[in-house]
Motif scaffolding. Structure first.
Motif, PDB file in Angstrom:
ATOM      1  N   UNK A 144       0.843  -1.188   0.000  1.00 17.50           N
ATOM      2  CA  UNK A 144       0.000   0.000   0.000  1.00 17.50           C
ATOM      3  C   UNK A 144       0.881   1.241   0.000  1.00 17.50           C
ATOM      4  N   UNK A 145       0.258   2.399  -0.190  1.00 13.76           N
ATOM      5  CA  UNK A 145       1.053   3.626  -0.222  1.00 13.76           C
ATOM      6  C   UNK A 145       1.570   4.017   1.160  1.00 13.76           C
ATOM      7  N   UNK A 146       1.133   3.303   2.202  1.00 12.44           N
ATOM      8  CA  UNK A 146       1.651   3.556   3.550  1.00 12.44           C
ATOM      9  C   UNK A 146       2.732   2.548   3.953  1.00 12.44           C
ATOM     10  N   UNK A 147       2.959   1.554   3.123  1.00 11.17           N
ATOM     11  CA  UNK A 147       3.859   0.467   3.498  1.00 11.17           C
ATOM     12  C   UNK A 147       5.308   0.919   3.533  1.00 11.17           C
ATOM     13  N   UNK A 148       6.041   0.348   4.482  1.00 15.67           N
ATOM     14  CA  UNK A 148       7.492   0.517   4.556  1.00 15.67           C
ATOM     15  C   UNK A 148       8.089  -0.864   4.293  1.00 15.67           C
ATOM     16  N   UNK A 149       8.557  -1.045   3.096  1.00 15.67           N
ATOM     17  CA  UNK A 149       9.011  -2.362   2.634  1.00 15.67           C
ATOM     18  C   UNK A 149      10.527  -2.409   2.569  1.00 15.67           C
ATOM     19  N   UNK A 150      11.085  -3.477   3.137  1.00 18.04           N
ATOM     20  CA  UNK A 150      12.500  -3.786   2.947  1.00 18.04           C
ATOM     21  C   UNK A 150      12.579  -5.084   2.150  1.00 18.04           C
ATOM     22  N   UNK A 151      13.280  -5.032   1.030  1.00 14.88           N
ATOM     23  CA  UNK A 151      13.515  -6.213   0.206  1.00 14.88           C
ATOM     24  C   UNK A 151      14.946  -6.684   0.464  1.00 14.88           C
ATOM     25  N   UNK A 152      15.100  -7.930   0.841  1.00 15.00           N
ATOM     26  CA  UNK A 152      16.421  -8.501   1.097  1.00 15.00           C
ATOM     27  C   UNK A 152      16.842  -9.290  -0.129  1.00 15.00           C
ATOM     28  N   UNK A 153      17.820  -8.758  -0.855  1.00 13.18           N
ATOM     29  CA  UNK A 153      18.298  -9.410  -2.063  1.00 13.18           C
ATOM     30  C   UNK A 153      17.894  -8.650  -3.307  1.00 13.18           C
ATOM     31  N   UNK A 171       7.159   2.868   0.438  1.00  5.54           N
ATOM     32  CA  UNK A 171       8.560   3.235   0.640  1.00  5.54           C
ATOM     33  C   UNK A 171       9.383   1.955   0.572  1.00  5.54           C
ATOM     34  N   UNK A 172      10.421   1.944  -0.263  1.00  7.11           N
ATOM     35  CA  UNK A 172      11.140   0.700  -0.542  1.00  7.11           C
ATOM     36  C   UNK A 172      12.639   0.882  -0.331  1.00  7.11           C
ATOM     37  N   UNK A 173      13.219  -0.014   0.455  1.00  3.98           N
ATOM     38  CA  UNK A 173      14.666  -0.115   0.594  1.00  3.98           C
ATOM     39  C   UNK A 173      15.083  -1.528   0.221  1.00  3.98           C
ATOM     40  N   UNK A 174      16.095  -1.643  -0.619  1.00  7.24           N
ATOM     41  CA  UNK A 174      16.626  -2.946  -1.029  1.00  7.24           C
ATOM     42  C   UNK A 174      17.991  -3.136  -0.395  1.00  7.24           C
ATOM     43  N   UNK A 175      18.158  -4.243   0.318  1.00  5.97           N
ATOM     44  CA  UNK A 175      19.416  -4.569   0.979  1.00  5.97           C
ATOM     45  C   UNK A 175      20.120  -5.664   0.191  1.00  5.97           C
ATOM     46  N   UNK A 202      12.716   6.126  -6.954  1.00  8.34           N
ATOM     47  CA  UNK A 202      12.605   6.346  -5.521  1.00  8.34           C
ATOM     48  C   UNK A 202      13.022   5.202  -4.626  1.00  8.34           C
ATOM     49  N   UNK A 203      13.616   4.162  -5.160  1.00  5.21           N
ATOM     50  CA  UNK A 203      14.097   3.058  -4.340  1.00  5.21           C
ATOM     51  C   UNK A 203      15.429   3.447  -3.700  1.00  5.21           C
ATOM     52  N   UNK A 204      15.592   3.113  -2.431  1.00  8.32           N
ATOM     53  CA  UNK A 204      16.865   3.298  -1.729  1.00  8.32           C
ATOM     54  C   UNK A 204      17.586   1.961  -1.658  1.00  8.32           C
ATOM     55  N   UNK A 205      18.866   1.964  -1.956  1.00 12.25           N
ATOM     56  CA  UNK A 205      19.683   0.749  -1.862  1.00 12.25           C
ATOM     57  C   UNK A 205      20.611   0.827  -0.658  1.00 12.25           C
ATOM     58  N   UNK A 227      26.081  -3.417   9.557  1.00  9.76           N
ATOM     59  CA  UNK A 227      26.885  -2.228   9.871  1.00  9.76           C
ATOM     60  C   UNK A 227      26.239  -1.366  10.949  1.00  9.76           C
ATOM     61  N   UNK A 228      25.150  -1.852  11.550  1.00 12.67           N
ATOM     62  CA  UNK A 228      24.493  -1.124  12.618  1.00 12.67           C
ATOM     63  C   UNK A 228      23.339  -0.253  12.178  1.00 12.67           C
ATOM     64  N   UNK A 229      23.146  -0.064  10.885  1.00 11.53           N
ATOM     65  CA  UNK A 229      22.011   0.712  10.372  1.00 11.53           C
ATOM     66  C   UNK A 229      20.707  -0.008  10.695  1.00 11.53           C
ATOM     67  N   UNK A 230      19.703   0.746  11.136  1.00  7.10           N
ATOM     68  CA  UNK A 230      18.396   0.161  11.415  1.00  7.10           C
ATOM     69  C   UNK A 230      17.363   0.784  10.483  1.00  7.10           C
ATOM     70  N   UNK A 231      16.643  -0.066   9.768  1.00  8.17           N
ATOM     71  CA  UNK A 231      15.659   0.375   8.788  1.00  8.17           C
ATOM     72  C   UNK A 231      14.257   0.073   9.299  1.00  8.17           C
ATOM     73  N   UNK A 232      13.392   1.082   9.334  1.00 10.59           N
ATOM     74  CA  UNK A 232      12.001   0.850   9.699  1.00 10.59           C
ATOM     75  C   UNK A 232      11.337   0.002   8.627  1.00 10.59           C
ATOM     76  N   UNK A 233      10.522  -0.958   9.058  1.00 11.40           N
ATOM     77  CA  UNK A 233       9.852  -1.847   8.103  1.00 11.40           C
ATOM     78  C   UNK A 233       8.637  -2.475   8.741  1.00 11.40           C
TER      79      UNK A 233
END
Length: 417
Positions: A144-153, A171-175, A202-205, A227-233
């Motif tokens: 949804x447009x409110x989702x905070x998604x982290x994709x691993x891979x 909101x999308x972050x790819x790790x 708009x994807x963050x890597x 590395x200690x970074x914490x991503x909201x998801x």
């Protein structure tokens, strides 16, 4: 007493369904039993990360056949049925309810399973994988447009999910542990195209990063990187590869090495057992090696090839690996096979840069000693046959003029003239 032969197919995906269809089309009038562990009748997997997530593909369109096809063609389809063992001596498969089914020929199309993330918190709600229709449904509900998604891979599945999520406004972050998406497959230059494409949308890597822990109470709420970074998801989709579902074959004593090992006729190490699709590590006569291909086209074509082989026809399964991907406004096709260290250069035809947020139009060729071993066309269409001709020639030992290969003014067909 019925003396007609019985062919059993274990795995009711695209490869298994197409094998059953081919048996009937080729005139086989014996018993055909198609066994699937999932509750769904056979369906195709590409829409799971593409059209179904985007909402552009109706659910009814994912199925290989309509619901009445199996009865109409006298195929005994049993869904939600798991095979627990193969008794090669008696030529039986054993079902989870204890029933034993005899076979004259057995085809294994058991596919693959996603690799699991082995970190604390991996069992929290909101941590998902994509392999089945039910899993695609769950992911689609979360985008949804409110989702905070982290994709691993940052492989093909991960990038397609990221693209669909962004088109839903999430909101999308790819790790990714590598420095670029698809880096091992495509090499730096072409991998950079996909990184730029996703960034433009708009994807963050987070490159060079692993997962230390998934945090949350009951449901995932954040992802802690190494590395200690914490991503909201609130949703995490894991796409770190798949592995062949070959345990059944291995327990039965079949030869297994990154999949069920077969010859070019898709015959396993038992004269009555065959394998096709993701699970098969098949000898490819052109490449002169065993390869396991995880893509849709291999299931589409491998199932029918195995069926013909089961019928005693002379089969040499030598199709080039082929796959496609759609991400935003970039559609691509890839033909051929090359190991990550098996090429010495990538020759690009056209301009691969993402400009003003628009996907480029280009082709890329993975080359060794002037021989084209694989090729990709991105937003350039009706060239697959020419690319595959170049690839077949390349694997056959024929080199081409690389300056002409890079020149869009030179027709691809002229390179082999």
């Amino acid at each position: 007493m019925d003396s007609s032969p019985t062919f059993v197919i274990v795995g009711a995906g695209l490869a298994g369904a197409k094998a059953a269809q081919t048996l009937r089309e080729e005139g086989f009038d014996g018993r055909v039993i198609l066994l699937g562990a999932e509750p769904e009748r056979p369906y195709e997997r590409p829409p799971l990360s593409k059209g179904l997530l985007l909402g552009t593909t109706p659910r009814r369109d994912v199925y290989v056949h309509d619901a009445g096809w199996y009865d109409a063609n006298d195929v005994d389809l049993r869904t939600a049925t798991r095979v627990t063992a193969i008794d090669r001596a008696a030529r039986h498969v054993v079902l989870d309810d204890g029933e034993r089914l005899g076979y004259d020929k057995l085809l294994l199309t058991t596919g693959s399973t996603p690799r699991r993330l082995d970190v604390p918190g991996a069992d929290l709600d909101g941590v998902m994988y994509l392999r089945t229709l039910a899993q695609s449904d769950r992911i689609a509900e979360a985008l949804t447009d409110q989702a905070r998604l982290v994709v691993v891979g940052a492989g093909w599945i991960g990038l397609e999910i990221a693209a669909a999520a962004r088109q839903h406004g999430a909101t999308v972050t790819v790790v990714e542990v590598a420095d670029l998406p698809l880096q091992r497959v495509l090499g730096d230059e072409v991998a950079q195209v996909f990184a730029n494409l996703h960034r433009s949308h708009g994807v963050t890597f987070q490159f060079g990063a692993g997962i230390r822990q998934l945090r949350g109470v009951g449901r995932v709420s954040s992802v802690l990187l190494t590395d200690g970074t914490e991503l909201a998801a609130d949703t995490v989709v894991v796409g770190v590869g798949i592995q062949p579902d070959a345990q059944l074959a291995e327990a039965a004593g079949l030869k297994v090495d990154n999949g069920i090992v077969t010859d070019a006729q898709l015959l396993a190490s038992d004269p009555h057992i065959y394998a096709a699709g993701d699970v098969a590590s098949a000898y490819h006569p052109l490449l002169d090696r065993h390869i396991r291909v995880e893509h849709w086209a291999n299931a589409l074509n491998g199932g029918p090839a195995a069926a013909r082989s089961m019928l005693g026809q002379q089969v040499e399964y030598a199709r080039l690996p082929y796959f496609f991907s759609d991400q935003y406004d970039l559609g691509m096709e890839y033909s051929g096979w090359v190991a990550p260290d098996g090429y010495d250069r990538v020759v690009v035809r056209g301009a691969p840069a993402v400009a003003d947020g628009r996907a480029p139009e280009f082709m890329a060729f993975w080359v060794s000693d002037g021989r084209v071993l694989a090729g990709m066309n991105a937003n350039v269409w009706d060239v697959t046959d020419q690319i595959q001709a170049l690839v077949r020639a390349g694997h056959g030992g024929r080199a081409v003029d690389l300056a002409k290969l890079a020149d869009p003014r030179v027709p691809l067909g002229d390179l082999l003239a």
